[in-house]
Scaffold this active site. Structure first.
Site: not given
Ligand code: ASP
Length: 339
Positions: A47, A61, A93, A126-127, A196, A317
């Site tokens: 992002t 986006y 990601s 972020t993912d 996250k 276990e």
């Molecule tokens: N879907 C995006 C990614 O992980 C989300 C982000 O970057 O916030 O590339």
């Protein structure tokens, strides 16, 4: 590309590196940037590199559209640093894959081996940022800083968070001594406890159990706690196998009515490893336990973690993943199976 930017400019950003009292930093984590040294920024998409048609749109986006050079230009104070950029990938990601992980780990290692490079920054989505951070830590355990950063809003947003996060990440790469970090929303996280924790908020990451390692305030790094303990690095050779030949490791979860049929289905399709996210301290229903025992009898490796947001697996276990989250336990199992 080399941006050829010198760090001799006496801008406010340049001053950050010299005016803060050394005593507040843990000696383990603090080392001023030698002005001859470079920070390499590796772009992978996300992002932070996303674009929306409307500046007011923070969710509609497309990720991975803007090149890493443009991301640098969007944060003018970065002109105070000696930077170099490389576009390693350009993806969302959520689609991170083994081949990109391999290429990224190799690029990080290649740059860190250079005498003129002080540290590496990675722009990422972020993912799966926490997975990439953990993988790099386990494979490389670098003796220089590697700092991942990202954004929750696209580069076109009215208040894009990417430029500040990138600036903060470069500040950490120029001041930290070693390790893999993530820098987001002014906080520095270590690769092991980072998660996250929010789907939309700007401040979407947390270090579970103990909080962030430090903060970045106006370019000044303030360490709050000791670096996380690291295991010895496994080395790049551990992930050298052709990406299409990496083992198939899945995550299953315990929940009301979990009867183990999903494990049976995976066995039928040739799964190599299963991480189970148990309830509470790692408990599993009788049906899931029986199915996972059967999987082990057939030679499938099983690792047990918890679906809780924090805390370790206790007792039981099946082999324990300790306090690793299910996605990080999956990386551990992948790395074991790649041995
Ligand atoms: N879907 C995006 C990614 O992980 C989300 C982000 O970057 O916030 O590339």
């Amino acid at each position: 590309m080399s941006l050829g930017l010198s760090s001799t400019r006496s801008s406010a950003a340049g001053c950050w590196l010299v005016i803060y009292p050394v005593a507040v930093f843990s000696s383990r984590n603090f080392k001023l940037q030698d002005k001859a040294e470079r920070i390499v920024i590796l772009g992978t998409g996300g992002t932070i590199a996303g674009k929306a048609a409307d500046a007011a749109d923070n969710v509609g986006y497309k990720a991975g559209q803007v090149g890493v050079d443009q991301l640098v230009l969007a944060a003018p104070p970065l002109a105070a640093f000696k930077l170099e950029t490389e576009q390693v990938a350009q993806l969302d990601s959520k689609d991170m894959d083994f081949a990109t992980w391999q290429r990224l780990a190799q690029a990080v290692d290649r740059h860190l081996q250079r005498d003129d490079v002080r540290g590496v920054v990675i722009t990422h989505g972020t993912d799966t940022l926490e997975e990439t951070a953990y993988l790099l830590m386990r494979v490389l355990a670098p003796r220089k800083p590697v700092v991942l950063t990202a954004a929750m809003r696209p580069s076109t947003a009215l208040q894009a968070d990417g430029p500040q996060n990138l600036l903060d990440a470069v500040a950490v790469a120029s001041q930290a001594a070693s390790g893999v970090f993530a820098v987001l929303a002014g906080r520095i996280h270590g690769a092991t406890r980072l998660r996250k924790v929010h789907s939309y908020a700007i401040d979407a990451f947390a270090s579970v159990e103990g909080g962030a390692l430090g903060t970045v305030e106006e370019g000044r790094v303030r360490w709050l706690s000791q670096a996380e303990a690291e295991l010895p690095p496994l080395g790049l050779s551990r992930i050298a196998r052709d990406a299409s030949q990496w083992p198939w490791v899945e995550i299953v979860q315990n929940h009301a009515g979990a009867d183990g049929r999903v494990v049976e289905a995976m066995l039928a399709h040739g799964v190599h490893g299963i991480v189970v996210a148990g309830t509470g301290n790692g408990t599993l229903s009788n049906g899931l336990t029986a199915a996972l025992q059967k999987a082990r009898d057939r030679g499938v490796s099983v690792l047990r973690s918890t679906r809780c947001d924090a805390g370790p697996v206790i007792g039981g276990e099946l082999p324990s993943a300790g306090a690793l989250s299910p996605v990080k336990a999956r990386i551990e199992l992948l790395l074991q199976l790649l041995a």
